[in-house]
Design a protein around this motif. Structure first.
Motif, PDB file in Angstrom:
ATOM      1  N   THR A 111       0.831  -1.197   0.000  1.00 29.38           N
ATOM      2  CA  THR A 111       0.000   0.000   0.000  1.00 29.38           C
ATOM      3  C   THR A 111       0.866   1.247   0.000  1.00 29.38           C
ATOM      4  N   LEU A 112       1.804   1.315   0.936  1.00 29.79           N
ATOM      5  CA  LEU A 112       2.734   2.437   0.999  1.00 29.79           C
ATOM      6  C   LEU A 112       4.083   2.073   0.387  1.00 29.79           C
ATOM      7  N   THR A 113       4.509   0.828   0.585  1.00 32.27           N
ATOM      8  CA  THR A 113       5.809   0.416   0.046  1.00 32.27           C
ATOM      9  C   THR A 113       5.690  -0.868  -0.776  1.00 32.27           C
ATOM     10  N   GLU A 114       6.556  -0.978  -1.778  1.00 33.10           N
ATOM     11  CA  GLU A 114       6.634  -2.154  -2.625  1.00 33.10           C
ATOM     12  C   GLU A 114       7.657  -3.103  -2.011  1.00 33.10           C
ATOM     13  N   SER A 115       7.176  -3.938  -1.123  1.00 27.21           N
ATOM     14  CA  SER A 115       8.042  -4.696  -0.231  1.00 27.21           C
ATOM     15  C   SER A 115       8.250  -6.152  -0.628  1.00 27.21           C
ATOM     16  N   ALA A 116       7.604  -6.594  -1.691  1.00 21.98           N
ATOM     17  CA  ALA A 116       7.634  -8.014  -2.041  1.00 21.98           C
ATOM     18  C   ALA A 116       9.038  -8.590  -2.184  1.00 21.98           C
ATOM     19  N   PRO A 117       9.975  -7.927  -2.865  1.00 20.33           N
ATOM     20  CA  PRO A 117      11.294  -8.561  -3.059  1.00 20.33           C
ATOM     21  C   PRO A 117      11.970  -8.963  -1.752  1.00 20.33           C
ATOM     22  N   GLY A 118      11.917  -8.094  -0.739  1.00 22.89           N
ATOM     23  CA  GLY A 118      12.554  -8.414   0.531  1.00 22.89           C
ATOM     24  C   GLY A 118      11.835  -9.511   1.290  1.00 22.89           C
ATOM     25  N   ILE A 119      10.515  -9.463   1.294  1.00 28.34           N
ATOM     26  CA  ILE A 119       9.732 -10.485   1.988  1.00 28.34           C
ATOM     27  C   ILE A 119       9.981 -11.853   1.362  1.00 28.34           C
ATOM     28  N   LEU A 120       9.909 -11.917   0.048  1.00 26.08           N
ATOM     29  CA  LEU A 120      10.031 -13.210  -0.621  1.00 26.08           C
ATOM     30  C   LEU A 120      11.443 -13.766  -0.524  1.00 26.08           C
ATOM     31  N   ALA A 121      12.442 -12.896  -0.537  1.00 25.18           N
ATOM     32  CA  ALA A 121      13.820 -13.366  -0.349  1.00 25.18           C
ATOM     33  C   ALA A 121      13.981 -14.024   1.019  1.00 25.18           C
ATOM     34  N   CYS A 122      13.351 -13.453   2.034  1.00 22.21           N
ATOM     35  CA  CYS A 122      13.435 -14.021   3.389  1.00 22.21           C
ATOM     36  C   CYS A 122      12.628 -15.307   3.502  1.00 22.21           C
TER      37      CYS A 122
END
Length: 251
Positions: free
Chosen positions: A16-27
């Motif tokens: 919603t505020l940040t495009e966070s998928a790359p970091g979440i999925l890497a973890c």
């Protein structure tokens, strides 16, 4: 003492505020490697964005005896271990929480909403100890009035629990005329809003599956970041005209 009535805009963080998928999925990938399980396919990986990490791990059949290891591994890579390339500084390594960028135009929309007199609060299923440094990194804490997240001990996990926690913290009082809406990109945001009896705005730039927001009964949706302020204004205007009406409206 809180002033009433207030118009409260609750904002999801990831998608919603940040495009966070790359970091979440890497973890998430590091987590499945640590517990010796196959990494889920791309579609299932996408479902990790939004719900609490323990729920997603359980949905993917991580055994009970490995669940705590999985949670601890995810949290370590996400918060502490600088194992991933920094998208903002090539050559540098950062933890997963900073493999992340803010959607263009978000700060401008937050400033417009505050100028309109809204109380802005981030409400995320991410534990607060993770959400705080992210919001500080992107200077989001300067643009909102509060930040409320899940608890580290996992006693507060779901979006409705986070919303109730936010309401208790700010002294939200519907009997005094306070009104709130939830702005988010996943079914968790819509279901959380419905559980506490408030309307919702779904952000189509986030991580929802096709049709997901409508299927869960979102009040209205928006396609672009720059639509946010107008949509919030329109929805509050509707709610003020008919506070006791059906929140499923066409805006």
């Amino acid at each position: 003492m809180a002033e009433h009535p207030r118009k409260v805009v609750l904002l999801d963080l990831d998608g919603t505020l940040t495009e966070s998928a790359p970091g979440i999925l890497a973890c998430v990938k590091k987590t499945f490697e640590a517990v010796g399980m196959p990494i889920p396919d791309d579609h299932e990986l996408q479902q990790f964005i939004g719900p609490a990490i323990i729920e997603s791990l359980q949905r993917n059949n991580v055994p009970e005896d490995k669940l705590q290891l999985a949670v601890d591994t995810y949290r370590s890579y996400y918060s502490d271990i600088a194992a991933f390339d920094d998208p903002c500084m090539p050559g540098s390594k950062v933890p997963g929480k900073l493999v992340n960028v803010m959607y263009p135009g978000i700060i401008d929309q937050l400033r417009k909403l505050r100028a309109e007199g809204y109380y802005l609060a981030i409400a995320t299923c991410k534990p607060e100890y993770q959400a705080n440094p992210i919001c500080e990194h992107f200077h989001l804490t300067d643009e909102v009035d509060g930040l409320y997240g899940a608890s580290q001990d996992m006693t507060r996990l779901h979006k409705d629990q986070v919303i109730r926690y936010a309401f208790a913290s700010i002294g939200f009082d519907e009997s005094q005329g306070d009104i709130a809406i939830m702005v988010g990109d996943r079914w968790t945001d819509v279901d959380g809003a419905k559980a506490v009896g408030i309307a919702s705005i779904g952000c189509n730039w986030g991580y929802a599956n096709p049709g997901e927001l409508r299927e869960h009964g979102v009040t209205t949706t928006i396609d672009k970041v720059h639509d946010m302020t107008d949509a919030v204004n329109d929805l509050f205007a509707h709610l003020e005209r008919d506070k006791h009406g059906d929140t499923t409206v066409n805006l």
